[in-house]
Each structure stands twice: as C-alpha cells, then as structure tokens.
Write a protein that holds these residues in place. Structure first.
Motif, PDB file in Angstrom:
ATOM      1  N   ILE A   1      27.434  46.297  28.269  1.00  0.00           N
ATOM      2  CA  ILE A   1      27.367  45.596  26.993  1.00  0.00           C
ATOM      3  C   ILE A   1      28.682  44.873  26.753  1.00  0.00           C
ATOM      4  N   ASP A   2      28.588  43.617  26.335  1.00  0.00           N
ATOM      5  CA  ASP A   2      29.762  42.768  26.086  1.00  0.00           C
ATOM      6  C   ASP A   2      30.748  42.806  27.258  1.00  0.00           C
ATOM      7  N   PRO A   3      30.255  42.563  28.481  1.00  0.00           N
ATOM      8  CA  PRO A   3      31.137  42.651  29.652  1.00  0.00           C
ATOM      9  C   PRO A   3      32.148  41.515  29.698  1.00  0.00           C
ATOM     10  N   LYS A   4      33.264  41.795  30.382  1.00  0.00           N
ATOM     11  CA  LYS A   4      34.315  40.800  30.604  1.00  0.00           C
ATOM     12  C   LYS A   4      34.794  40.935  32.032  1.00  0.00           C
ATOM     13  N   ILE A   5      35.181  39.822  32.632  1.00  0.00           N
ATOM     14  CA  ILE A   5      35.850  39.858  33.921  1.00  0.00           C
ATOM     15  C   ILE A   5      37.343  39.805  33.615  1.00  0.00           C
ATOM     16  N   ILE A   6      38.061  40.853  33.990  1.00  0.00           N
ATOM     17  CA  ILE A   6      39.489  40.980  33.710  1.00  0.00           C
ATOM     18  C   ILE A   6      40.312  40.313  34.814  1.00  0.00           C
ATOM     19  N   ALA A   7      39.888  40.484  36.065  1.00  0.00           N
ATOM     20  CA  ALA A   7      40.622  39.924  37.199  1.00  0.00           C
ATOM     21  C   ALA A   7      39.648  39.627  38.336  1.00  0.00           C
ATOM     22  N   ARG A   8      40.025  38.646  39.161  1.00  0.00           N
ATOM     23  CA  ARG A   8      39.231  38.258  40.333  1.00  0.00           C
ATOM     24  C   ARG A   8      40.137  38.237  41.550  1.00  0.00           C
ATOM     25  N   SER A   9      39.598  38.670  42.681  1.00  0.00           N
ATOM     26  CA  SER A   9      40.362  38.564  43.920  1.00  0.00           C
ATOM     27  C   SER A   9      40.392  37.099  44.352  1.00  0.00           C
ATOM     28  N   PRO A  10      41.424  36.694  45.075  1.00  0.00           N
ATOM     29  CA  PRO A  10      41.452  35.314  45.562  1.00  0.00           C
ATOM     30  C   PRO A  10      40.441  35.077  46.684  1.00  0.00           C
ATOM     31  N   GLU A  11      39.992  36.157  47.342  1.00  0.00           N
ATOM     32  CA  GLU A  11      39.027  36.006  48.433  1.00  0.00           C
ATOM     33  C   GLU A  11      37.648  35.685  47.862  1.00  0.00           C
ATOM     34  N   VAL A  12      37.060  34.633  48.394  1.00  0.00           N
ATOM     35  CA  VAL A  12      35.721  34.213  47.984  1.00  0.00           C
ATOM     36  C   VAL A  12      34.792  34.368  49.185  1.00  0.00           C
ATOM     37  N   GLU A  13      33.629  34.937  48.941  1.00  0.00           N
ATOM     38  CA  GLU A  13      32.613  35.079  49.983  1.00  0.00           C
ATOM     39  C   GLU A  13      31.389  34.269  49.591  1.00  0.00           C
ATOM     40  N   GLU A  14      30.823  33.574  50.579  1.00  0.00           N
ATOM     41  CA  GLU A  14      29.555  32.877  50.354  1.00  0.00           C
ATOM     42  C   GLU A  14      28.425  33.772  50.821  1.00  0.00           C
ATOM     43  N   ASP A  15      27.365  33.796  50.042  1.00  0.00           N
ATOM     44  CA  ASP A  15      26.160  34.523  50.433  1.00  0.00           C
ATOM     45  C   ASP A  15      24.978  33.918  49.683  1.00  0.00           C
ATOM     46  N   TRP A  16      23.788  34.290  50.118  1.00  0.00           N
ATOM     47  CA  TRP A  16      22.555  33.767  49.544  1.00  0.00           C
ATOM     48  C   TRP A  16      22.183  34.539  48.297  1.00  0.00           C
ATOM     49  N   GLU A  17      21.826  33.808  47.256  1.00  0.00           N
ATOM     50  CA  GLU A  17      21.378  34.416  46.007  1.00  0.00           C
ATOM     51  C   GLU A  17      20.007  33.878  45.637  1.00  0.00           C
TER      52      GLU A  17
ATOM     53  N   LEU B   1      23.080  29.233  48.618  1.00  0.00           N
ATOM     54  CA  LEU B   1      24.339  29.773  49.110  1.00  0.00           C
ATOM     55  C   LEU B   1      25.411  29.561  48.041  1.00  0.00           C
ATOM     56  N   VAL B   2      25.986  30.673  47.562  1.00  0.00           N
ATOM     57  CA  VAL B   2      26.922  30.638  46.437  1.00  0.00           C
ATOM     58  C   VAL B   2      28.199  31.386  46.807  1.00  0.00           C
ATOM     59  N   GLY B   3      29.336  30.776  46.502  1.00  0.00           N
ATOM     60  CA  GLY B   3      30.623  31.441  46.679  1.00  0.00           C
ATOM     61  C   GLY B   3      30.971  32.253  45.442  1.00  0.00           C
ATOM     62  N   ARG B   4      31.377  33.488  45.648  1.00  0.00           N
ATOM     63  CA  ARG B   4      31.764  34.378  44.551  1.00  0.00           C
ATOM     64  C   ARG B   4      33.010  35.163  44.965  1.00  0.00           C
ATOM     65  N   SER B   5      33.778  35.592  43.989  1.00  0.00           N
ATOM     66  CA  SER B   5      34.926  36.452  44.261  1.00  0.00           C
ATOM     67  C   SER B   5      34.452  37.734  44.938  1.00  0.00           C
ATOM     68  N   ARG B   6      35.165  38.133  45.991  1.00  0.00           N
ATOM     69  CA  ARG B   6      34.787  39.333  46.736  1.00  0.00           C
ATOM     70  C   ARG B   6      34.978  40.600  45.904  1.00  0.00           C
ATOM     71  N   ALA B   7      35.999  40.623  45.062  1.00  0.00           N
ATOM     72  CA  ALA B   7      36.272  41.791  44.221  1.00  0.00           C
ATOM     73  C   ALA B   7      36.620  41.312  42.818  1.00  0.00           C
ATOM     74  N   ILE B   8      36.180  42.071  41.837  1.00  0.00           N
ATOM     75  CA  ILE B   8      36.489  41.757  40.445  1.00  0.00           C
ATOM     76  C   ILE B   8      36.801  43.052  39.704  1.00  0.00           C
ATOM     77  N   GLU B   9      37.603  42.929  38.678  1.00  0.00           N
ATOM     78  CA  GLU B   9      37.812  44.044  37.769  1.00  0.00           C
ATOM     79  C   GLU B   9      37.105  43.667  36.477  1.00  0.00           C
TER      80      GLU B   9
END
Length: 177
Positions: A83-99, A110-118
């Motif tokens: 509920i009421d989520p927020k992304i606090i931090a993102r890793s600089p590594e981006v991975e592409e994958d199918w969504e 095919l979408v690029g997204r941060s590999r890790a997030i807080e």
C-alpha cells in the motif's frame, strides 16, 4: 469471500490516471480490494496486479510471483499487498526482459528495468516495510508501480521491433529456455 474482478484493458482511462494514496487501510473496502486483487491475479495466471487494473484508483499493488502458464520460470513468493509503495533507490544495472500484462492481453515487450530496487510500503496490517527486491521480483514491482503512475509497459518498450504476440513468445522464448 474474495472475488475475481474484471481486468481493465488498454484504452480504459483508469490505466492512464495516477492512483491516489490510501486514506485508511483499515477501511473494509480497502481490505476487500486487496483480497480481490490477490484472487484476480491468481485466477488470471499473473505474477502481479495493481488496483487501477481492476478499475480502482488506489495506490495498492500485489506481487504474487509463482510459476504458472504465463511465467513458467517465475520464482515463488507469497502474494504480498503493498500500500502506497515508493521506490527509495535503484541499482545502476538495468536488465532487459520480456514482459506481458493482464491489461494488454496477447502482447509481450522487451523492457529494461533496474536489476535491484529498495522499496518502502505499508503492509495490509499497517506496518511500514522496507525491502530490497532483485531480479524478477524487482521487475514485477516496477511494472505494477508503473500502473500506479498511469504507465503501461508498452510505454517503456524502446523499439516496436521488440514486441511480439503471446503465442510467439511462448514458442520462441519460453520453449527455448
């Protein structure tokens, strides 16, 4: 008892609106919505869902990763309402994958997204949570978070040549792995 709700489809204006913060998580409507979101994502073989996808403008998303027909290699994770989520931090590594998306049936991109997030969010029982999410779980969160911002995954596909039908995806991607 939870019910499966109809999923809003691309073109429905609710998918392009920014969702609003939840005023009272203890409201029965909110608790019922969470139960219904979980039932809907499971019934539709999804791995995540956001309130706008069922016509509600609340900032609620559910991550419910598990292997299923649409995502046979998905890791297992207990359905978790955020509920009421927020992304606090993102890793600089981006991975592409199918969504894919329950609101955009029959298409993968095919979408690029941060590999890790807080992330930070309130659980359905009112506790503030802070977690690091990685890999596929981070991808699900970012995809569903986009729904709360009025963004669909097609907006993130950089080249239309990186789109394919669900049938082609199943033949070319899933069965190759």
């Amino acid at each position: 008892m939870a019910e499966t709700l109809p999923v809003s489809q691309l073109g429905d204006p609710v998918l392009r609106d920014r969702a609003r913060p939840v005023a009272n998580i203890w409201e029965q409507r909110i608790q019922d919505l969470i139960d219904n979101l979980i039932a809907t994502v499971v019934e539709n073989n999804g791995v995540g869902i956001a309130a706008p996808q069922v016509g509600e403008r609340d900032r609620i998303l559910v991550v419910a990763s598990r292997p299923n027909l649409r995502y046979p290699n998905a890791p297992s994770m207990e359905p978790t309402a955020m509920i009421d989520p927020k992304i606090i931090a993102r890793s600089p590594e981006v991975e592409e994958d199918w969504e894919g998306c329950l609101s955009v049936p029959g298409i993968r991109g095919l979408v690029g997204r941060s590999r890790a997030i807080e992330v930070e969010y309130t659980s359905r029982d009112g506790h503030l949570q802070r977690r690091e999410l990685t890999g596929f779980i981070a991808r699900i969160f970012q995809h569903e978070y986009d729904h709360l911002e009025g963004i669909v995954f097609l907006d993130r596909v950089e080249d239309t040549r990186n789109l394919m039908t669900e049938d082609e995806y199943q033949k070319r991607i899933v069965f190759q792995n």
